[in-house]
Design a protein around this motif. Structure first.
Motif, PDB file in Angstrom:
ATOM      1  N   TYR A 248     -58.097  32.267 -62.581  1.00 28.65           N
ATOM      2  CA  TYR A 248     -58.258  31.126 -61.682  1.00 28.65           C
ATOM      3  C   TYR A 248     -56.925  30.711 -61.059  1.00 28.65           C
ATOM      4  CZ  TYR A 248     -62.636  30.609 -64.394  1.00 28.65           C
ATOM      5  OH  TYR A 248     -63.832  30.812 -65.018  1.00 28.65           O
TER       6      TYR A 248
ATOM      7  N   ALA B  44     -64.701  26.165 -60.880  1.00 26.64           N
ATOM      8  CA  ALA B  44     -63.510  27.019 -60.703  1.00 26.64           C
ATOM      9  C   ALA B  44     -63.929  28.464 -60.489  1.00 26.64           C
ATOM     10  CB  ALA B  44     -62.598  26.893 -61.933  1.00 26.64           C
ATOM     11  N   GLN B  45     -64.901  28.921 -61.269  1.00 27.27           N
ATOM     12  CA  GLN B  45     -65.389  30.294 -61.122  1.00 27.27           C
ATOM     13  C   GLN B  45     -65.972  30.516 -59.738  1.00 27.27           C
ATOM     14  OE1 GLN B  45     -65.280  33.098 -62.919  1.00 27.27           O
ATOM     15  NE2 GLN B  45     -66.464  34.114 -61.314  1.00 27.27           N
TER      16      GLN B  45
ATOM     17  N   ASN C 226     -59.634  33.797 -68.540  1.00 26.21           N
ATOM     18  CA  ASN C 226     -60.330  33.322 -67.331  1.00 26.21           C
ATOM     19  C   ASN C 226     -59.422  32.396 -66.527  1.00 26.21           C
ATOM     20  OD1 ASN C 226     -62.720  34.707 -67.813  1.00 26.21           O
ATOM     21  ND2 ASN C 226     -63.611  33.041 -69.006  1.00 26.21           N
TER      22      ASN C 226
ATOM     23  N   THR D  67     -63.492  31.080 -56.746  1.00 28.50           N
ATOM     24  CA  THR D  67     -62.643  32.273 -56.654  1.00 28.50           C
ATOM     25  C   THR D  67     -63.040  33.153 -55.473  1.00 28.50           C
ATOM     26  OG1 THR D  67     -64.082  33.415 -58.246  1.00 28.50           O
ATOM     27  CG2 THR D  67     -62.094  32.344 -59.118  1.00 28.50           C
TER      28      THR D  67
END
Length: 836
Positions: A282, A245-246, A278, A249
């Motif tokens: 997301y 997911a990070q 966080n 971005t």
């Protein structure tokens, strides 16, 4: 109209089917052919094994089965593998049949258990079957997710009802059953009913499969550009899901208008933890995260955004195969192998189909896509070969990257085999236990004949049956030797050939198995001791299942701190390693509890099925006087914060239910209220539903606001006082350790930095050598509170060695700020001596 408003006067098969089909049609539901076939068999009285793909409407067939049973005046049971699904189904069936007609039993809560329709876990039904046998007041059983029959630890619970309930009509349902010939024949033999297998390989939403050798970012960009979202990217660890997911971005997935729509849907939702902050980042990019370690409120938010069509990608784990309510168009596998706790292996056909089947949901999509990403080294090799072009010489010079060490090989051929393969046949997981023998002995009739039948006519292979028989004989002898059971020379009036010499509690084996031990052990604790509330909490925690990730983190922290101390003391490496092996996670009262357990087990051998597990999680959190977020940070448990909160909620429920009212001192009530309020402020859903179920008369309409905020933290006066006390005592502990840096971190913003703290405490340490931090020091007697409508003024008195109690910390508690942040907001105003 309620389904029961359509109840026909004549419960004949034709009228039942027509009535149910009409009701479904009125709700806009057209029955698929396999649903019609299954329902016709159900109303005709046959057992049914329903093996159809995910999203093919098995729940509607289950509702038709319950309707049929109700119309015939019989009780029906619905079972599912996890409590959350049982609870969800309970509320669904309440809408269809009315709350008075539906009950629930999960071990945590028992609601209307005598209802004609009961939702329960598989273990609850199995224990009822063992306790009552063929005489059980059950006419029909619907077993959902029946593939759990093959689970190593829990599969016995799916098998026992099939063995012990010969008068029951069964509906077994799953998308991944494999060959069920054995079950078809066995059910017909045992129940005397025809058993019909209803299969359908045809999905309402067809699936298309593809194998990609492009980089994952490229694959994903292609799927997004061709409108194949939402895409669920499947990982096999929670860490990989979050890292993905990070990394995503950096891709601009949403337009400005789509981001505005996401922000509007999120509204005033509170992201209260570090992981939550966080996640906020997301989801505002159109990327969700979904795994079991998350707080329930975060998972629900991701599901809500996905259902609204606002998320393009969801990064999650393979747990989406059980009960995830997320519309997914494309399932993207990042691999076809996983670590199963013992070794890395390829996915089984059942696992693959269970996950892949989540793609394409009826009512959302016309097709579903299943994409498998080639291994990373294969992708890089393909990229290098593409760069070399068609020149044979250049292609030969390409240095191909090898698979990483430990890689379990899989490729496109593996993928194609999984697509074509049927799920593996289900494997029997029968088990013998003390509780099994006790339940069979306690019921009327010849227990020896009943147990012999259970041991020799189960689904096990002969060699395993012999092992189970040996185990049962050993358990029976231990029950005889312990005086728990005695053999009768002549059958009694109920036909019993043996009897119990002890009384089992009414809900034996249906609830917390060690709750009776906890009750009996209360007499070992001194209610007048300052440590009594925490000792009671420790006793209850020892009866709960171990949260392995938390205990591992505690042990790592203890060992890390021990290594630092030993290095400072100059202890040699070999000795450090030797000492390290003896260091584990905190286990308060371990010796006392272990001894009590052994004594209790001699008189109650069945508790031997459930080992005692001394530990300190809720107690550790209280003693450290930390907030939930601080505790998560202290042990680096951000990826498991949902597990931590579920454990704390379980501890709260257990101590609330297990400890009698007359054993609850005021200080213990404070502790219980604090624990409940802490859980509510982080995620109120874990307790609100349970409290509504266990206390239906309570006013729960305002437990959670529309913006996902819990009730104000100051509304629970008793719990808020404990939160204030903890905040002040945390500063006392840091002052006792002379940890001015940490004190500065807590209060620097309000002018009390490390220097200010050190200067303020210098005069105290000129007079006294230490500050006490024992049970007396943190008790309510040393906290003075002057309450006002907007601000509380408090004085935390130091427990000095001479009991002068003249030094302390003065502070103000801003109530409005506390409600906003969900914790006690403290502003220190003075650290000084107050003259008499």
């Amino acid at each position: 109209m309620s389904l029961l408003d359509h109840l026909p006067a004549d419960p004949e098969p034709d009228s039942l089917f027509e009535t149910f089909a009409t009701w479904a049609e009125e709700r806009g539901l057209t029955l698929y052919p396999h649903q019609e076939e299954a329902l016709i068999e159900v109303v005709s009285g046959s057992n049914v094994i329903l093996s159809t793909p995910t999203g093919s409407g098995k729940s509607l067939v289950a509702a038709g089965a319950h309707f049929t049973s109700f119309a015939r005046g019989e009780r029906s049971f619905y079972t599912a593998p996890i409590k959350a699904l049982v609870s969800e189904k309970f509320f669904d069936l309440c809408e269809v049949f009315g709350t008075v007609n539906v009950g629930m039993m999960t071990g945590d809560a028992s609601v209307n258990p005598g209802a004609p329709i009961v939702c329960c876990t598989a273990e609850v039904l199995a224990n009822i079957a063992l306790r009552d046998g063929a005489e059980a007041d059950i006419g029909q059983v619907v077993m959902d997710e029946f593939h759990f029959y093959a689970e190593p630890d829990r599969g016995w619970a799916w098998q026992v009802p099939l063995l012990e309930l010969p008068r029951v009509q069964f509906l077994l349902m799953s998308a991944t059953l494999g060959d069920v010939t054995r079950f078809e024949e066995d059910l017909t033999r045992r129940t005397g009913r025809t058993t019909s297998v209803v299969k359908s390989a045809e999905r309402p939403v067809p699936l298309f499969y593809s194998y990609r050798t492009t980089a994952l970012h490229e694959t994903l960009e292609e799927l997004l550009s061709t409108h194949e979202s939402p895409v669920y990217i499947v990982h096999f660890t929670q860490a990989q899901a979050v890292e993905r997911a990070q990394s995503l971005t950096s891709i601009n997935m949403c337009s400005r208008a789509e981001k505005d729509a996401i922000a509007k849907e999120i509204g005033n939702f509170r992201f209260t933890t570090r992981f939550g902050r966080n996640l906020s980042r997301y989801v505002r990019h159109g990327i969700g995260v979904h795994h079991a370690g998350m707080l329930p409120k975060y998972r629900r938010l991701v599901e809500r955004l996905a259902q609204a069509g606002l998320l393009k990608v969801i990064c999650g784990t393979d747990t989406l195969g059980v009960g995830v309510n997320v519309p997914i168009r494309t399932v993207l596998f990042t691999g076809l192998s996983k670590y199963d706790g013992a070794r890395v292996r390829r996915l089984s056909a059942r696992e693959f189909h269970q996950i892949a089947g989540r793609a394409g949901r009826a009512g959302f999509d016309t097709v579903g896509n299943v994409v498998v990403q080639a291994p990373e080294h294969v992708v890089e090799n393909e990229k290098a070969l593409a760069k070399a072009g068609d020149d044979p010489k250049k292609r030969r010079k390409v240095v191909r990257k090898k698979a990483p060490e430990g890689f379990v090989g899989w490729d496109k051929a593996t993928f194609e085999k999984l697509i074509a393969a049927d799920p593996e046949p289900l494997t029997s997981r029968f088990k013998v236990s003390n509780a099994m023998l006790l339940s069979v002995i306690a019921r009327p009739g010849d227990c020896f004949a009943a147990m012999r039948q259970l041991l020799t006519d189960n689904h096990e292979e002969p060699k395993y049956r012999r092992r189970h028989i040996s185990e049962a004989i050993a358990i029976y002898r231990s029950l005889l030797d312990g005086g728990i059971v005695e053999k009768l020379d002549e059958p009694d009036e109920a036909g019993r050939t043996a009897r119990l010499t002890v009384d089992l509690q009414p809900d034996f084996a249906l609830n917390q198995p060690l709750s009776t031990f906890a009750l009996a052990s209360l007499e070992l604790l001194d209610p007048t001791s300052p440590s009594y509330p925490l000792d009671v909490l420790t006793l209850v925690e020892s009866t709960l299942d171990d949260p392995r990730q938390i205990l591992a983190a505690q042990q790592n922290k203890e060992r890390g701190e021990a290594i630092a101390r030993m290095k400072a003391e100059g202890v040699e490496y070999e000795e450090r390693m030797e000492r390290l092996e003896e260091i584990t996670y905190p286990k308060p009262l371990e010796e006392l509890l272990d001894h009590a357990y052994e004594v209790y087990r001699r008189g109650h051998p069945w508790v031997g099925d459930h080992p005692l597990r001394p530990k300190s999680v809720a107690r550790d959190l209280y003693e450290r006087a930390m907030t939930f977020s601080e505790y998560i940070g202290h042990y680096e448990l951000a990826r498991s914060e949902g597990l931590v909160l579920r454990y704390l909620a379980g501890a709260y429920k257990a101590v609330n239910q297990t400890i009698p009212e007359d054993a609850k001192t005021e200080e213990l009530r404070d502790l219980i209220e604090w624990l409940g309020e802490l859980v509510r402020q982080v995620d109120s859903s874990l307790l609100d539903e349970w409290e509504e179920l266990t206390n239906p008369s309570a006013d729960t309409a305002e437990t959670e606001c529309a913006d996902d905020r819990p009730k104000p933290v100051t509304a629970n006066h008793r719990a808020f006082r404990v939160l204030v006390r903890n905040e002040l005592f945390r500063r006392v502990e840091l002052a006792a350790r002379e940890d001015y840096a940490k004190l500065g971190e807590l209060d620097g913003a309000s002018g009390w930095d490390a220097t200010a703290w050190e200067e303020a405490l210098a005069d105290y340490y000129d007079e006294y050598d230490e500050i006490g931090i024992g049970p007396d020091a943190r008790g309510p007697a040393l906290l003075l509170v002057e309450e006002d409508a907007q601000v509380w003024r408090v004085r935390q008195i130091f427990d000095d060695p001479e009991d002068h109690h003249d030094w302390g910390i003065s502070a103000e508690i801003d109530l409005a700020a506390s409600d906003e942040e969900g914790r006690a907001v403290v502003q220190v105003t003075a650290v000084n001596r107050l003259e008499a």
